[in-house]
Design an enzyme around this catalytic site. Structure first.
Site, PDB file in Angstrom:
ATOM      1  N   ARG A  34      45.935  79.429  56.783  1.00 48.05           N
ATOM      2  CA  ARG A  34      45.263  79.465  58.089  1.00 48.05           C
ATOM      3  C   ARG A  34      44.423  80.729  58.264  1.00 48.05           C
ATOM      4  O   ARG A  34      43.426  80.718  58.986  1.00 48.05           O
ATOM      5  CB  ARG A  34      46.297  79.388  59.215  1.00 48.05           C
ATOM      6  N   ASP A 141      46.275  65.058  49.149  1.00 55.15           N
ATOM      7  CA  ASP A 141      46.557  66.392  49.649  1.00 55.15           C
ATOM      8  C   ASP A 141      47.530  67.045  48.684  1.00 55.15           C
ATOM      9  O   ASP A 141      48.229  66.369  47.922  1.00 55.15           O
ATOM     10  CB  ASP A 141      47.151  66.351  51.058  1.00 55.15           C
TER      11      ASP A 141
END
Lengths: 279, 129
Positions: A34, A141
């Site tokens: 992030r 993913d």
């Protein structure tokens, strides 16, 4: 370079103080993934040095940015809208005309918890031009955890609030307790598979459309180049690549060419480079 | 652009109105459906958007939406139900009555902005930088 223990502790304390969200030990990967875009934007080579600077300088704005990056959902339905408008109005009509075998393959790389591939599936289902077409959507993913959620196709009220039009919610989902479950028809359209983008993709087959949005930002220059080259190898010569709004191929793999599509842009292999790719 | 926020909770009117104002809307307010119809009657031009709560005294949001849809001069108003009611049947009823969108409370500012973008009332809002 992996995140230092002192830096992780700083971020964990900051997020807990500011948002009451607790980042357990073992969430270092989450913090890294992030915060990497913020670190890169601030000119840091890695998250550790970025966090060290945030801790040292005590600037409220950087601290808020760190907290927001760790507490905001990073995926939504029809994210950014424009790419899906381009898909509906430009890409799918073009493929409906050229794919005489009536088969279209789409790859959503880094699909997270499934919102992107299911948004693509809804767009395909609502496209009358594709009636009778065999459309395959492969969603990959790195994380088995997010893939499992995508396969379950079950989303909270807060998750369906994020970008999913109400008309599509009631048409394609069923309320089950406090959650919403995606219809079997949509669920069956998407094939979720675990894939590390640093490993080969040729086993996935060839694709007419590749969605690889907000993925390249996590990689260094050499890896971006390698990924774009290898994506080109699994994309049809006249196929389409969607990148994130802040991403581009220029200076990384110049065999891709940017093509404006409405308020969005997509990437295609340059005409002169298409013939050398067998399809 | 102008928007009408209809909610019996002053706090909710402030929250919804705040997001709309920060997105460039001039915001009108009403505390129930009846008052909202009165506000619309006094406007020389109808607003482009109305965000409407479902459960309100005097006149609820569903009745308000039905009344607005009956008036051809208000056809240009985009109607969004903003409510705690999240049952599938409620959403279907609101859309059938003429609501263009439905947003469930609680929501984040970006959720509302994304709905507006989808309705063509805002430039698109990237979810993250």
């Amino acid at each position: 370079m992996s995140l230092g223990a002192r830096e992780f502790d700083f971020v964990r304390d900051l997020v807990r103080t500011e948002s009451a969200i607790v980042l357990d030990a073992g969430k270092e990967y989450l913090v890294e993934s992030r915060l990497l875009p913020l670190a890169r934007a601030a000119g840091h080579p890695d998250v550790t040095s970025y966090v060290a600077e945030v801790a040292l300088r005590r600037q409220p704005r950087s601290r808020t940015a760190v907290v927001e990056a760790l507490t905001t959902n990073e995926t939504s339905w029809f994210r950014d809208n424009d790419p899906f408008t381009a898909l509906r109005t430009t890409v799918l009509p073009a493929l409906a005309e050229t794919r005489t075998r009536r088969s279209i393959r789409i790859w959503c790389a880094a699909c997270s918890t499934g919102q992107e591939p299911y948004s693509v599936a809804m767009t395909v289902l609502d496209s009358p031009l594709l009636a009778g077409f065999d459309v395959t959507i492969v969603a990959t993913d790195l994380s088995e955890e997010v893939l499992a959620k995508g396969r379950r196709g079950e989303y909270s009220q807060l998750e369906v609030n994020r970008g999913l039009p109400a008309s599509l919610l009631v048409r394609h989902f069923t309320r089950e307790g406090l959650s919403w479950r995606i219809s079997p028809q949509l669920r069956s359209r998407v094939d979720f598979k675990q894939l590390n983008l640093l490993r080969p993709y040729t086993s996935l087959g060839r694709f007419d459309i590749v969605f690889m949005r907000n993925v390249l930002i996590y990689f260094d220059q050499a890896t971006k180049q390698d990924i774009l080259r290898r994506v080109r190898q699994v994309t049809a010569p006249d196929g389409y690549l969607f990148l994130g709004a802040a991403e581009m191929t220029r200076g990384l793999d110049d065999k891709w060419e940017r093509e404006p599509a409405g308020r969005s842009a997509l990437y295609r292999v340059r005409e002169e480079d298409r013939s050398c790719v067998p399809w | 652009m102008r928007a009408l926020v209809v909610d019996d909770s002053r706090a909710m009117r402030r929250i919804v109105g705040g997001v709309l104002a920060s997105s460039g809307f001039e915001v009108l307010q009403a505390g129930d459906g009846r008052e909202a119809l009165d506000v619309l009657e006094t406007q020389p031009e109808p607003p482009q958007l109305a965000c409407v709560d479902w459960n309100m005294p005097v006149m609820d949001g569903l009745t308000f939406i039905t009344r607005v849809r009956r008036r051809s001069e208000w056809r240009g108003i985009t109607l969004m139900m903003v409510t705690t009611e999240s049952e599938q049947e409620r959403i279907v009823r609101a859309l059938a009555a003429g609501a263009h969108e439905y947003l469930t409370k609680p929501f984040e500012a970006d959720d509302l902005r994304q709905k507006l973008a989808f309705l063509g009332l805002l430039p698109d809002v990237p979810v993250e930088a």
